[in-house]
Design a protein around this motif. Structure first.
Motif, PDB file in Angstrom:
ATOM      1  N   LYS A  61      47.227  44.055  56.856  1.00 17.44           N
ATOM      2  CA  LYS A  61      47.379  42.574  56.608  1.00 17.44           C
ATOM      3  C   LYS A  61      45.902  42.171  55.699  1.00 17.44           C
ATOM      4  O   LYS A  61      45.700  41.154  54.730  1.00 17.44           O
ATOM      5  CB  LYS A  61      47.449  41.820  58.010  1.00 17.44           C
ATOM      6  N   TYR A  62      44.600  42.626  56.363  1.00 22.89           N
ATOM      7  CA  TYR A  62      43.591  42.320  55.951  1.00 22.89           C
ATOM      8  C   TYR A  62      43.215  42.674  54.425  1.00 22.89           C
ATOM      9  O   TYR A  62      42.842  42.108  53.474  1.00 22.89           O
ATOM     10  CB  TYR A  62      42.317  42.919  56.671  1.00 22.89           C
ATOM     11  N   ALA A  63      43.766  43.966  54.257  1.00 23.30           N
ATOM     12  CA  ALA A  63      43.644  44.402  52.675  1.00 23.30           C
ATOM     13  C   ALA A  63      44.305  43.730  51.692  1.00 23.30           C
ATOM     14  O   ALA A  63      43.932  43.287  50.601  1.00 23.30           O
ATOM     15  CB  ALA A  63      44.054  46.013  52.746  1.00 23.30           C
ATOM     16  N   ASP A  64      45.595  43.045  52.213  1.00 24.33           N
ATOM     17  CA  ASP A  64      46.454  42.202  51.461  1.00 24.33           C
ATOM     18  C   ASP A  64      45.645  40.767  51.256  1.00 24.33           C
ATOM     19  O   ASP A  64      45.661  40.421  49.998  1.00 24.33           O
ATOM     20  CB  ASP A  64      47.711  41.987  52.273  1.00 24.33           C
ATOM     21  N   THR A  65      45.064  40.306  52.181  1.00 29.79           N
ATOM     22  CA  THR A  65      44.286  39.172  52.252  1.00 29.79           C
ATOM     23  C   THR A  65      43.160  39.034  51.296  1.00 29.79           C
ATOM     24  O   THR A  65      43.188  38.079  50.609  1.00 29.79           O
ATOM     25  CB  THR A  65      43.888  38.841  53.768  1.00 29.79           C
ATOM     26  N   ILE A  66      42.319  40.125  51.285  1.00 32.03           N
ATOM     27  CA  ILE A  66      41.081  40.023  50.349  1.00 32.03           C
ATOM     28  C   ILE A  66      41.466  40.368  48.679  1.00 32.03           C
ATOM     29  O   ILE A  66      40.709  40.205  48.009  1.00 32.03           O
ATOM     30  CB  ILE A  66      40.116  41.025  50.748  1.00 32.03           C
ATOM     31  N   THR A  67      42.710  40.854  48.705  1.00 36.29           N
ATOM     32  CA  THR A  67      43.238  41.171  47.270  1.00 36.29           C
ATOM     33  C   THR A  67      43.677  40.098  46.455  1.00 36.29           C
ATOM     34  O   THR A  67      44.514  39.198  46.930  1.00 36.29           O
ATOM     35  CB  THR A  67      44.117  42.455  47.418  1.00 36.29           C
ATOM     36  N   ARG A  68      43.011  39.976  45.370  1.00 37.85           N
ATOM     37  CA  ARG A  68      43.858  38.647  44.444  1.00 37.85           C
ATOM     38  C   ARG A  68      45.108  39.177  43.989  1.00 37.85           C
ATOM     39  O   ARG A  68      45.352  40.545  43.733  1.00 37.85           O
ATOM     40  CB  ARG A  68      43.047  38.800  43.214  1.00 37.85           C
ATOM     41  N   ARG A  69      45.909  38.248  44.209  1.00 40.74           N
ATOM     42  CA  ARG A  69      47.613  38.684  44.181  1.00 40.74           C
ATOM     43  C   ARG A  69      47.803  39.075  42.678  1.00 40.74           C
ATOM     44  O   ARG A  69      47.436  38.780  41.771  1.00 40.74           O
ATOM     45  CB  ARG A  69      48.167  37.299  44.075  1.00 40.74           C
ATOM     46  N   PRO A  70      48.180  40.652  42.820  1.00 40.34           N
ATOM     47  CA  PRO A  70      48.521  41.343  41.507  1.00 40.34           C
ATOM     48  C   PRO A  70      49.853  40.275  40.666  1.00 40.34           C
ATOM     49  O   PRO A  70      50.528  39.623  41.409  1.00 40.34           O
ATOM     50  CB  PRO A  70      49.489  42.735  42.047  1.00 40.34           C
ATOM     51  N   ARG A  71      49.844  40.599  39.499  1.00 48.46           N
ATOM     52  CA  ARG A  71      50.914  40.099  38.778  1.00 48.46           C
ATOM     53  C   ARG A  71      51.896  40.428  39.186  1.00 48.46           C
ATOM     54  O   ARG A  71      52.282  41.472  39.848  1.00 48.46           O
ATOM     55  CB  ARG A  71      50.859  40.575  37.206  1.00 48.46           C
ATOM     56  N   VAL A  72      53.311  39.567  38.911  1.00 54.44           N
ATOM     57  CA  VAL A  72      54.629  40.073  39.414  1.00 54.44           C
ATOM     58  C   VAL A  72      55.183  41.284  39.068  1.00 54.44           C
ATOM     59  O   VAL A  72      54.891  41.619  37.864  1.00 54.44           O
ATOM     60  CB  VAL A  72      55.595  38.845  38.964  1.00 54.44           C
ATOM     61  N   ASP A  73      55.463  42.037  39.989  1.00 54.48           N
ATOM     62  CA  ASP A  73      56.083  43.323  39.831  1.00 54.48           C
ATOM     63  C   ASP A  73      54.966  44.499  39.478  1.00 54.48           C
ATOM     64  O   ASP A  73      55.452  45.408  38.600  1.00 54.48           O
ATOM     65  CB  ASP A  73      57.338  43.289  38.939  1.00 54.48           C
ATOM     66  N   LYS A  74      53.845  44.208  39.419  1.00 49.66           N
ATOM     67  CA  LYS A  74      52.622  44.866  38.957  1.00 49.66           C
ATOM     68  C   LYS A  74      51.868  45.532  40.033  1.00 49.66           C
ATOM     69  O   LYS A  74      51.771  44.865  41.076  1.00 49.66           O
ATOM     70  CB  LYS A  74      51.818  44.208  38.101  1.00 49.66           C
ATOM     71  N   PRO A  75      51.291  46.769  39.768  1.00 46.70           N
ATOM     72  CA  PRO A  75      50.381  47.273  40.952  1.00 46.70           C
ATOM     73  C   PRO A  75      49.142  46.682  41.012  1.00 46.70           C
ATOM     74  O   PRO A  75      49.012  45.724  39.864  1.00 46.70           O
ATOM     75  CB  PRO A  75      50.452  48.876  40.569  1.00 46.70           C
ATOM     76  N   VAL A  76      48.101  47.053  41.891  1.00 47.45           N
ATOM     77  CA  VAL A  76      47.020  46.378  41.722  1.00 47.45           C
ATOM     78  C   VAL A  76      45.932  47.152  40.717  1.00 47.45           C
ATOM     79  O   VAL A  76      45.966  48.268  40.416  1.00 47.45           O
ATOM     80  CB  VAL A  76      46.308  46.659  43.266  1.00 47.45           C
ATOM     81  N   GLU A  77      45.316  46.405  40.019  1.00 48.57           N
ATOM     82  CA  GLU A  77      44.426  46.830  38.895  1.00 48.57           C
ATOM     83  C   GLU A  77      43.470  47.593  39.303  1.00 48.57           C
ATOM     84  O   GLU A  77      42.574  47.375  40.367  1.00 48.57           O
ATOM     85  CB  GLU A  77      43.734  45.460  38.323  1.00 48.57           C
ATOM     86  N   ARG A  78      42.959  48.470  38.530  1.00 52.97           N
ATOM     87  CA  ARG A  78      41.900  49.476  38.705  1.00 52.97           C
ATOM     88  C   ARG A  78      41.383  50.157  37.262  1.00 52.97           C
ATOM     89  O   ARG A  78      42.156  50.129  36.365  1.00 52.97           O
ATOM     90  CB  ARG A  78      42.288  50.625  39.773  1.00 52.97           C
ATOM     91  N   PHE A  79      40.168  50.737  37.326  1.00 54.82           N
ATOM     92  CA  PHE A  79      39.812  51.567  36.181  1.00 54.82           C
ATOM     93  C   PHE A  79      40.483  52.757  36.224  1.00 54.82           C
ATOM     94  O   PHE A  79      40.660  53.529  37.323  1.00 54.82           O
ATOM     95  CB  PHE A  79      38.417  51.713  36.180  1.00 54.82           C
TER      96      PHE A  79
END
Length: 305
Positions: free
Chosen positions: A57-75
């Motif tokens: 839950k905390y990992a979800d909380t601190i992450t800026r909401r990804p775009r709809v149907d998209k994974p979390v951004e990364r290099f």
């Protein structure tokens, strides 16, 4: 000699009497009920699972909401940090620390003479300067949508952070565009359909920027600044503005806590390692679950998969 034998016999007799007395017998019978019990593996696993839920839950909380149907951004490309607004010697300390942090969690880093894709800046009156830049359509913000700009300036602390990300296919390749579909064209993805756990696309961070207001630097070490920058540029995460309500320590509370961590915490490292050592197409909720598993293993000195 005879006296010693007599005393020994008397002592033994007294001890045997004490052990056979009703009081001792009762205590002996009660002892198993109060003695420490061997940990029940089912109970222990239950506690760990509850803790994993909190981490998730905390990992979800601190992450800026990804775009709809998209994974979390990364290099997807190797990292190349560049620091400006500081004396060169201090800037190198921060750059090297960011590189070391990345390598410690198995993230690829570019050679020293690389083209920067991470910008760590120190400005006076940072919020005012950046608002002026945004108003004047500075190239710093040209790739951001309106809501993304608003998100940058919604932060209340002395740091502003944002990134530029582009949609890629499931192998990290640029998408083709059909230019017949409007002035910008329409992205064409020829990969397989999505599954519950994975998206048919990935989100590649092309560049990340974090700007510190120099007025907030006193009392913070270069290592703390570098570690805070590491989290803000490598992952789309928010500042922790109220650490009193946070279930775990994080360097993200650096500017909101007089007793902030001195470095990346176990939670921070688990988050970064999970983000960069799993498929870039991973569903966000599954990603957060894996952060919880990784942190649990780190805390229990277990080998990560």
């Amino acid at each position: 000699m005879m006296k010693m034998h007599t005393l020994s016999a008397l002592a033994l007799s007294t001890a045997l009497f004490a052990l056979s007395s009703p009081a001792m017998a009762q205590n002996s019978q009660e002892a198993p009920a109060t003695a420490p019990q061997v940990s029940d593996p089912i109970v222990v696993e239950g506690v760990r699972e509850e803790r994993r839920k909190v981490i998730r839950k905390y990992a979800d909380t601190i992450t800026r909401r990804p775009r709809v149907d998209k994974p979390v951004e990364r290099f997807l490309q190797p990292l190349c940090p560049k620091v400006s607004g500081m004396k060169e010697a201090y800037a190198k300390v921060i750059e090297n620390r960011v590189r070391a942090n990345a390598q410690a969690v198995e993230i690829n880093v570019a050679e020293a003479d690389c083209k920067p894709n991470i910008y760590i800046m120190f400005l006076r009156n940072a919020d005012e300067e950046l608002r002026m830049a945004a108003k004047n359509d500075s190239e710093l913000f040209e790739s951001l949508l309106s809501y993304q700009k608003d998100r940058v300036f919604d932060e209340t602390g002395p740091v502003r952070a944002w990134n530029y990300a582009e949609v890629r296919d499931d192998r990290g390749r640029a998408l083709a565009y059909d230019t017949s579909k409007g002035s910008r064209g329409a992205a064409i993805n020829k990969t397989a359909a999505a599954t519950r756990l994975r998206s048919p696309v990935s989100m590649e961070t092309m560049a990340a920027i974090v700007v510190f207001d120099v007025s907030a630097l006193p009392g913070r070490s270069l290592n703390q600044l570098a570690d805070y920058a590491t989290m803000r540029v490598l992952a789309p995460v928010r500042e922790v503005s109220d650490p009193s309500g946070a279930p775990f320590d994080s360097i993200l509370s650096l500017f909101a806590d007089d007793f902030a961590p001195q470095e990346l915490t176990v939670f921070d490292r688990a988050y970064l390692q999970t983000l960069y050592n799993n498929p870039a197409t991973l569903n966000p909720l599954d990603l957060y679950a894996r952060v919880a598993t990784a942190m649990d293993k780190m805390e229990n000195n277990e080998t990560l998969d």
